[in-house]
Write an enzyme that holds these catalytic residues in place. Structure first.
Site, short mmCIF file in Angstrom:
data_model
loop_
_atom_site.label_atom_id
_atom_site.label_comp_id
_atom_site.label_asym_id
_atom_site.label_seq_id
_atom_site.Cartn_x
_atom_site.Cartn_y
_atom_site.Cartn_z
N CYS A 1 -8.33 -7.20 -15.09
CA CYS A 1 -7.21 -7.86 -14.40
C CYS A 1 -6.23 -8.50 -15.38
O CYS A 1 -5.17 -8.96 -14.97
CB CYS A 1 -7.73 -8.91 -13.43
SG CYS A 1 -8.95 -8.23 -12.29
N CYS B 1 -9.79 -14.05 0.20
CA CYS B 1 -9.96 -13.01 -0.82
C CYS B 1 -8.63 -12.28 -0.96
O CYS B 1 -7.95 -12.00 0.03
CB CYS B 1 -11.03 -12.00 -0.39
SG CYS B 1 -12.59 -12.76 0.11
N CYS B 2 -8.25 -11.95 -2.21
CA CYS B 2 -6.99 -11.25 -2.42
C CYS B 2 -7.07 -9.86 -1.81
O CYS B 2 -8.14 -9.26 -1.76
CB CYS B 2 -6.65 -11.18 -3.90
SG CYS B 2 -7.89 -10.34 -4.89
N ARG C 1 -13.16 -12.76 9.12
CA ARG C 1 -14.55 -12.30 8.98
C ARG C 1 -15.19 -12.75 7.67
O ARG C 1 -14.52 -12.85 6.64
CB ARG C 1 -14.64 -10.79 9.16
CG ARG C 1 -14.13 -9.95 8.02
CD ARG C 1 -14.42 -8.47 8.32
NE ARG C 1 -13.62 -7.58 7.51
CZ ARG C 1 -13.94 -7.20 6.27
NH1 ARG C 1 -15.05 -7.65 5.71
NH2 ARG C 1 -13.16 -6.39 5.60
N GLY D 1 -10.48 1.53 -0.98
CA GLY D 1 -10.78 0.21 -0.40
C GLY D 1 -12.11 -0.36 -0.82
O GLY D 1 -12.83 0.23 -1.62
N LYS E 1 0.84 -1.20 0.00
CA LYS E 1 0.00 0.00 0.00
C LYS E 1 0.88 1.24 0.00
O LYS E 1 1.65 1.45 0.93
CB LYS E 1 -0.95 -0.03 1.20
CG LYS E 1 -1.94 -1.18 1.07
CD LYS E 1 -3.11 -1.07 2.02
CE LYS E 1 -4.08 -2.22 1.73
NZ LYS E 1 -5.28 -2.20 2.54
#
Lengths: 380, 140
Positions: A80, A198-199, A187, A115, A16
């Site tokens: 992608c 999940c990526c 979660r 996000g 990030k």
């Protein structure tokens, strides 16, 4: 017709970088690929740059940072599959004899979006009703579990394997191994997926230098990697029944790529496949013929897709651990396969890797398996 | 031409309204279309066929029942919809697959589902969102 070869690769660690401009995330990857190939910037004849959400003129903004302008720059958007499509364009240009030396870039800054799930086209019928990528993959997983008895623990094991691989990859966004229990306790996102299936959202860039045989002889300080197959296809629209446990676009694309390369699944030592969510990697074992339909869970559990297994799948950590800045993913998969084929991967090195493949599929559209799919087969 | 809900009541917030019409008795029906060239049917109605490119598309009321092909319960995504949100693909008896919100507490792949119209969410300004749903045939 010249062959296409890869003579240099480089990448910016996925992670990030909210404070950095996309061009500043990407130019170090370009410089690193140039240095890896031992080629001077002025010898590059053209550039293809893949980015899905970076906006206009991403390639120009990156190359303007480092004095590489004035050459043909083509910006490529294919969700992608953006930078794997850019590579396919570069390979085609080299094979056609148009250029001897081409730069391919993949660059993305997902932190610029704030996000959450990847934004889909608002005018898409399903997206307008709440479809998001995790839901699409989750429905594949639910159907696969129903048809073949795949368990939640087997699904979680995909993340466990890829996080363990990513922990050995300094360029991976996620560096911490996880257990099946931790994956299942994270979660809920879209049943059966929990967060660790999940990526992650992130930023990053990767670069590749493609060269003709003539240029490869001149520049390659290291052994050039041959491009045996460079395939691109799009999904086939259907308004009716569609078997969601078998990805038609990848089944078709892999057959095309194997035919072009003159190899089969038994020849592949490692594969970087599009594991955006845990189920995807399992479905792709079958689409590429690494195992039979319905056997992916057992194949994974047996260790056959581990780094020392029959075919090492996602030794880099894959999208689940290395990260998935979408437009950069295809190019970064190629960076990993090239490094593996050269034997440079240290703790995650696939033993005696001779042939490897990359697979990036992308685009959530109603009526499609996916919008785009690009597959490359590389050999040392 | 059937009256679709978006043409009938433009003021309400409708989701997927192009596929919701009023049937002969005023009841909501699922509206799709059929291509006169390749005979494919699909939801929602469109003016050009995405399979063959044909431009002679006829409205076609779809069966109001089908079988649940797959589903998921989502905890992420657009905030205007309920959370958690049950989504699924229903295979209608004429071979058309429909993406839909699902009504119910638990679901099973392969069970029969019935078309209906219901509140599917609420916008930040407190306006309800109306859309089509599939619910279990036994009415749960």
């Amino acid at each position: 017709m010249s062959q296409a070869n890869i003579i240099g690769v480089g990448m910016t660690r996925f992670g990030k970088y909210p404070e950095s401009h996309l061009a500043d995330i990407a130019w170090p990857a370009v410089k690193s690929a140039l240095a890896d190939a031992g080629i001077e910037p002025g010898a590059i004849q053209a550039a293809y740059c893949g980015s899905a959400l970076g906006g206009m003129m991403v390639g120009q903004s990156i190359l303007a940072r480092i004095g590489m302008t004035g050459i043909p720059i083509t910006n490529v958007e294919n969700a992608c599959s953006s930078s794997s499509t850019a590579l396919q364009q570069a390979v085609m240009a080299v094979r056609a004899g148009k250029y001897d030396t081409v730069l391919v870039i993949g660059a993305e800054k997902l932190t610029a979006l704030g996000g959450g799930t990847l934004p889909l086209n608002e005018d898409d019928w399903e997206a307008s009703q709440g479809m998001v990528m995790p839901a699409l993959y989750a429905m594949r997983a639910m159907r696969y579990m129903h048809d073949y008895g795949l368990t939640r623990e087997q699904l979680a094991l995909v993340s466990v394997k890829n996080r363990a691989n990513g922990a050995k990859n300094p360029d991976a966004q996620m560096q911490k191994p996880v257990t099946v229990e931790e994956v299942l306790a994270s979660r809920p996102v879209a049943d059966p997926f929990t967060l660790l299936q999940c990526c992650p959202t992130g930023d990053g860039a990767a670069a590749i230098i493609v060269a003709s045989d003539k240029a490869a002889k001149k520049y390659a300080g290291k052994h050039p990697i041959r491009v045996l197959a460079s395939d691109l296809t799009s999904g086939r629209f259907t308004p009716g029944f569609r078997d969601m446990t078998s990805p038609e676009i990848t089944v078709r694309g892999s057959a095309e790529a194997y035919e072009e390369a003159g190899v089969g699944p038994q020849d592949i030592n490692l594969a970087e496949v599009h594991d955006a969510f845990s189920i995807a990697e399992l479905i792709y074992y079958e689409a590429f013929g690494f195992c039979a339909r319905g056997e992916a869970g057992a194949f994974l559990e047996s260790g056959a897709s581990a780094i020392n297994g029959k075919v090492a799948v996602n030794p880099s950590g894959g999208l689940l651990a290395k990260g998935h800045p979408v437009g950069a993913t295809g190019a970064a998969q190629v960076v990993e396969v090239v490094r593996q084929l050269r034997g440079e991967c240290g703790a995650r090195q696939v033993p005696d890797a001779k042939v490897g493949l990359t697979h990036a599929t992308g685009g959530g559209l109603a009526g499609f398996d996916h919008g785009a799919c690009s597959i490359h087969i590389l050999a040392r | 031409m059937l009256e679709t809900l978006d043409r009938a009541v433009g003021g309400e917030r409708l989701i997927g309204a192009a596929a919701i019409a009023r049937g002969a008795n005023g009841e909501p029906v699922l509206l799709g279309c059929k291509c006169t060239a390749c005979q494919k049917e699909m939801v929602p109605p469109v003016s050009v066929c995405p399979v063959c490119g044909g431009e002679d598309m006829r409205e076609a009321v779809q069966p109001d029942e089908g079988v649940l092909y797959s589903y998921t319960v989502v905890h992420v995504g657009p905030k205007r919809f309920r959370r958690p949100l049950a989504l699924g693909y229903v295979d209608l008896d004429n071979g058309v697959r429909v993406f839909s919100h699902l009504e119910g507490d638990t679901f099973k792949i392969g069970e029969r589902m019935k078309f209906d119209v219901a509140i599917v969410g609420r916008d930040p300004d407190e306006t309800d969102l109306t859309g089509y749903v599939f619910r279990k045939e036994n009415g749960q």
